[in-house]
Design an enzyme around this catalytic site. Structure first.
Site, PDB file in Angstrom:
ATOM      1  N   ASN A  77       0.877  -1.171   0.000  1.00 19.97           N
ATOM      2  CA  ASN A  77       0.000   0.000   0.000  1.00 19.97           C
ATOM      3  C   ASN A  77       0.912   1.217   0.000  1.00 19.97           C
ATOM      4  O   ASN A  77       1.630   1.455   0.980  1.00 19.97           O
ATOM      5  CB  ASN A  77      -0.882  -0.036   1.261  1.00 19.97           C
ATOM      6  CG  ASN A  77      -1.636   1.274   1.475  1.00 19.97           C
ATOM      7  OD1 ASN A  77      -1.610   2.168   0.623  1.00 19.97           O
ATOM      8  ND2 ASN A  77      -2.293   1.395   2.608  1.00 19.97           N
ATOM      9  N   VAL A  78       0.901   1.991  -1.073  1.00 23.64           N
ATOM     10  CA  VAL A  78       1.859   3.101  -1.168  1.00 23.64           C
ATOM     11  C   VAL A  78       1.610   4.185  -0.117  1.00 23.64           C
ATOM     12  O   VAL A  78       2.477   5.022   0.126  1.00 23.64           O
ATOM     13  CB  VAL A  78       1.887   3.741  -2.587  1.00 23.64           C
ATOM     14  CG1 VAL A  78       2.331   2.732  -3.636  1.00 23.64           C
ATOM     15  CG2 VAL A  78       0.555   4.363  -2.949  1.00 23.64           C
ATOM     16  N   ASN A 104       2.664   5.772 -10.047  1.00 26.53           N
ATOM     17  CA  ASN A 104       1.426   5.715 -10.839  1.00 26.53           C
ATOM     18  C   ASN A 104       0.198   5.389  -9.999  1.00 26.53           C
ATOM     19  O   ASN A 104      -0.913   5.778 -10.361  1.00 26.53           O
ATOM     20  CB  ASN A 104       1.605   4.667 -11.944  1.00 26.53           C
ATOM     21  CG  ASN A 104       0.287   4.292 -12.593  1.00 26.53           C
ATOM     22  OD1 ASN A 104      -0.231   5.017 -13.433  1.00 26.53           O
ATOM     23  ND2 ASN A 104      -0.279   3.145 -12.193  1.00 26.53           N
ATOM     24  N   SER A 156      -2.330  14.512 -13.369  1.00 27.63           N
ATOM     25  CA  SER A 156      -3.625  14.459 -14.057  1.00 27.63           C
ATOM     26  C   SER A 156      -3.984  15.842 -14.570  1.00 27.63           C
ATOM     27  O   SER A 156      -3.592  16.855 -13.973  1.00 27.63           O
ATOM     28  CB  SER A 156      -4.723  13.996 -13.089  1.00 27.63           C
ATOM     29  OG  SER A 156      -6.000  14.136 -13.700  1.00 27.63           O
ATOM     30  N   TYR A 170      -9.005  14.655  -5.060  1.00 30.91           N
ATOM     31  CA  TYR A 170      -8.211  14.075  -6.162  1.00 30.91           C
ATOM     32  C   TYR A 170      -7.467  15.175  -6.913  1.00 30.91           C
ATOM     33  O   TYR A 170      -6.257  15.091  -7.138  1.00 30.91           O
ATOM     34  CB  TYR A 170      -9.138  13.302  -7.094  1.00 30.91           C
ATOM     35  CG  TYR A 170      -8.421  12.692  -8.284  1.00 30.91           C
ATOM     36  CD1 TYR A 170      -7.726  11.491  -8.164  1.00 30.91           C
ATOM     37  CD2 TYR A 170      -8.437  13.314  -9.534  1.00 30.91           C
ATOM     38  CE1 TYR A 170      -7.062  10.930  -9.255  1.00 30.91           C
ATOM     39  CE2 TYR A 170      -7.785  12.764 -10.622  1.00 30.91           C
ATOM     40  CZ  TYR A 170      -7.104  11.575 -10.476  1.00 30.91           C
ATOM     41  OH  TYR A 170      -6.451  11.019 -11.563  1.00 30.91           O
ATOM     42  N   SER A 173      -4.649  16.558  -4.848  1.00 33.79           N
ATOM     43  CA  SER A 173      -3.499  15.638  -4.746  1.00 33.79           C
ATOM     44  C   SER A 173      -2.673  15.668  -6.030  1.00 33.79           C
ATOM     45  O   SER A 173      -1.442  15.621  -5.997  1.00 33.79           O
ATOM     46  CB  SER A 173      -3.974  14.208  -4.442  1.00 33.79           C
ATOM     47  OG  SER A 173      -4.630  13.624  -5.564  1.00 33.79           O
ATOM     48  N   LYS A 174      -3.336  15.776  -7.170  1.00 29.52           N
ATOM     49  CA  LYS A 174      -2.614  15.760  -8.442  1.00 29.52           C
ATOM     50  C   LYS A 174      -1.899  17.090  -8.696  1.00 29.52           C
ATOM     51  O   LYS A 174      -0.836  17.127  -9.321  1.00 29.52           O
ATOM     52  CB  LYS A 174      -3.571  15.420  -9.582  1.00 29.52           C
ATOM     53  CG  LYS A 174      -4.122  13.987  -9.494  1.00 29.52           C
ATOM     54  CD  LYS A 174      -3.009  12.955  -9.555  1.00 29.52           C
ATOM     55  CE  LYS A 174      -3.526  11.532  -9.610  1.00 29.52           C
ATOM     56  NZ  LYS A 174      -2.441  10.540  -9.743  1.00 29.52           N
ATOM     57  N   ILE A 203      -8.812   8.818 -19.398  1.00 32.32           N
ATOM     58  CA  ILE A 203      -8.301   7.586 -19.989  1.00 32.32           C
ATOM     59  C   ILE A 203      -9.313   6.475 -19.746  1.00 32.32           C
ATOM     60  O   ILE A 203      -9.917   6.387 -18.664  1.00 32.32           O
ATOM     61  CB  ILE A 203      -6.941   7.202 -19.340  1.00 32.32           C
ATOM     62  CG1 ILE A 203      -5.949   8.375 -19.425  1.00 32.32           C
ATOM     63  CG2 ILE A 203      -6.377   5.935 -19.974  1.00 32.32           C
ATOM     64  CD1 ILE A 203      -5.619   8.869 -20.812  1.00 32.32           C
TER      65      ILE A 203
END
Ligand SMILES: NC(=O)c1ccc[n+]([C@@H]2O[C@H](COP(=O)([O-])OP(=O)(O)OC[C@H]3O[C@@H](n4cnc5c(N)ncnc54)[C@H](O)[C@@H]3O)[C@@H](O)[C@H]2O)c1
Length: 263
Positions: A77-78, A104, A156, A170, A173-174, A203
């Site tokens: 778990n990163v 990634n 992203s 999200y 964070s990006k 994507i």
């Protein structure tokens, strides 16, 4: 064979974009550690790569024979800093070097702003931003000693313009990934370590598969090239940044979004 004799770690490699990145690196000669939180997905990914469906037709040398450990898995778990550190220690103990780190792994809840709780906020930031920082920190001593390394962060379009569908946490964070990339690029340049980002647009992967038809159509309509991206589109850009063809590029972000954001 751009990556012969190289050792690479790709996080979130059990499927989607990460899998395709791992596949290209392995196909072109790298030993690749596929790191992911999903053990079953990892087993399937390793099996697929070793069976030759990665397209190596034996070029990577493993073909499941064990002659050369060109692909291996690490369940991690990163967002767990201790787990990340011990994974990196294990890779160095087994292979003696780390040339490429691809951050990634990511999660993308679409929870509305008013409904994001503290635990969810923390989880998204832990996986998408804290993990990449501590992974980079863990590989830096080896890359400095080698005077060689490539760190590629998967950011992203959401971090550049604010997501239309993905959650606020999200996007934040990006955006952090883009700044992390620049700071690390400055700090590590004297040691010949390149740090860059790839910022995908929308994507076609499991991450976006359960978005509604309406949302996917709305997003597609904003893409001049008229289609969602394929994970391979991202993997090709990552492979370029991981190769020596990009040796004078650092602190940069490559937009791979079909023209959805031009600047
Ligand atoms: N799909 C898109 O439209 C899109 C757009 C922009 C950016 N991205 C980014 O690209 C990256 C890959 O996305 P994808 O579309 O392949 O997603 P995906 O959901 O298909 O795959 C993500 C992988 O990461 C793994 N993962 C999740 N949490 C983890 C953790 N804590 N530790 C280790 N592994 C973990 C998952 O098990 C999975 O294998 C992500 O960082 C994502 O944010 C994707």
């Amino acid at each position: 064979m751009r990556f012969e004799h190289k050792v690479s770690i790709v996080t979130g490699a059990a499927r989607g974009i990460g899998y395709e990145i791992a596949s290209i690196l392995a196909r072109e000669g790298s030993t690749v550690v596929l790191a992911d939180v999903a053990p079953d997905g990892l087993d399937a990914a390793i099996e697929r790569l070793r069976s030759g469906s990665c397209g190596t037709r034996g070029a990577c040398g493993c073909q499941g024979s064990g002659r050369r450990p060109c692909v291996e898995s690490a369940v991690v778990n990163v967002g767990d800093v201790n787990a990340v550190r011990s994974m990196v220690e294990g890779v160095l103990a087994r292979h003696g070097r780390i040339d490429v780190l691809v951050n990634n792994a990511g999660i993308c809840p679409t929870t509305p702003v008013e409904e994001i709780g503290e635990a969810e906020w923390d989880k998204v930031l832990d996986v998408n931003l804290k993990g990449p920082f501590f992974l980079a920190q863990a590989v830096i001593p080896a890359m400095k000693a080698q005077r060689y390394g490539k760190i590629i962060n998967i950011a992203s379009i959401a971090g550049e313009m604010g997501a239309l569908v993905a959650g606020c946490h999200y996007s934040v964070s990006k955006a952090g990934m883009l700044t992390l990339t620049k700071v690390l690029a400055r700090r590590l340049a004297p040691w010949g370590v390149n740090v860059n980002s790839v910022a995908p647009g929308t994507i076609d992967s499991v991450m976006t598969a359960d978005w509604s038809d309406e949302q996917r159509q709305m997003l597609t309509a904003r893409i001049p090239l008229g289609r969602l991206g394929d994970p391979v589109d991202i993997a090709n850009a990552v492979a370029f940044l991981a190769s020596d063809e990009s040796s004078f590029i650092t602190g940069a972000t490559i937009d791979v979004n079909g023209g959805a954001l031009m600047r």
